[in-house]
Design a protein around this motif. Structure first.
Motif, PDB file in Angstrom:
ATOM      1  N   PRO A   1       0.823  -1.214   0.000  1.00 61.71           N
ATOM      2  CA  PRO A   1       0.000   0.000   0.000  1.00 61.71           C
ATOM      3  C   PRO A   1       0.858   1.265   0.000  1.00 61.71           C
ATOM      4  CG  PRO A   1      -0.101  -1.116   2.132  1.00 61.71           C
ATOM      5  CD  PRO A   1       0.611  -2.025   1.185  1.00 61.71           C
ATOM      6  N   LYS A   2       0.213   2.389  -0.328  1.00 60.73           N
ATOM      7  CA  LYS A   2       0.964   3.633  -0.522  1.00 60.73           C
ATOM      8  C   LYS A   2       1.707   4.072   0.738  1.00 60.73           C
ATOM      9  CE  LYS A   2       0.529   8.377  -2.144  1.00 60.73           C
ATOM     10  NZ  LYS A   2       1.741   8.668  -1.413  1.00 60.73           N
ATOM     11  N   ASP A   3       1.071   3.956   1.901  1.00 58.22           N
ATOM     12  CA  ASP A   3       1.747   4.414   3.117  1.00 58.22           C
ATOM     13  C   ASP A   3       2.975   3.567   3.423  1.00 58.22           C
ATOM     14  OD1 ASP A   3       0.205   2.251   3.629  1.00 58.22           O
ATOM     15  OD2 ASP A   3      -0.549   2.932   5.575  1.00 58.22           O
TER      16      ASP A   3
ATOM     17  N   ALA B   1       6.808   4.915   3.645  1.00 59.29           N
ATOM     18  CA  ALA B   1       7.676   4.639   4.796  1.00 59.29           C
ATOM     19  C   ALA B   1       8.996   4.028   4.330  1.00 59.29           C
ATOM     20  CB  ALA B   1       6.965   3.707   5.772  1.00 59.29           C
ATOM     21  N   GLN B   2       8.930   3.136   3.338  1.00 62.96           N
ATOM     22  CA  GLN B   2      10.161   2.521   2.826  1.00 62.96           C
ATOM     23  C   GLN B   2      11.054   3.571   2.173  1.00 62.96           C
ATOM     24  OE1 GLN B   2       8.512  -0.503   0.299  1.00 62.96           O
ATOM     25  NE2 GLN B   2       8.660  -2.090   1.876  1.00 62.96           N
ATOM     26  N   ASP B   3      10.450   4.495   1.425  1.00 63.99           N
ATOM     27  CA  ASP B   3      11.238   5.568   0.804  1.00 63.99           C
ATOM     28  C   ASP B   3      11.896   6.437   1.865  1.00 63.99           C
ATOM     29  OD1 ASP B   3      10.639   4.725  -1.725  1.00 63.99           O
ATOM     30  OD2 ASP B   3       9.024   6.166  -2.051  1.00 63.99           O
ATOM     31  N   MET B   4      11.150   6.741   2.925  1.00 64.25           N
ATOM     32  CA  MET B   4      11.698   7.578   3.989  1.00 64.25           C
ATOM     33  C   MET B   4      12.863   6.865   4.675  1.00 64.25           C
ATOM     34  SD  MET B   4       9.762   9.283   7.246  1.00 64.25           S
ATOM     35  CE  MET B   4       9.701   7.750   8.146  1.00 64.25           C
TER      36      MET B   4
END
Length: 42
Positions: free
Chosen positions: A11-13, A17-20
């Motif tokens: 999912p998008k969230d 979180a992974q990108d952050m």
């Protein structure tokens, strides 16, 4: 894989979180390199 299988995408969230975390890890590595350079110059 079958045509009817659902997309295996988080999912998008979770992706956000992974990108952050990826950016945070990169910044931490960069900070460690800068600290090593500063310590080495003394």
């Amino acid at each position: 894989m079958l045509w009817s299988d659902p997309e295996n995408e988080p999912p998008k969230d979770l992706r956000d979180a992974q990108d952050m975390l990826r950016r945070l890890g990169f910044l931490m590595a960069l900070a460690m390199v800068l600290i090593m350079i500063v310590i080495g110059l003394r």
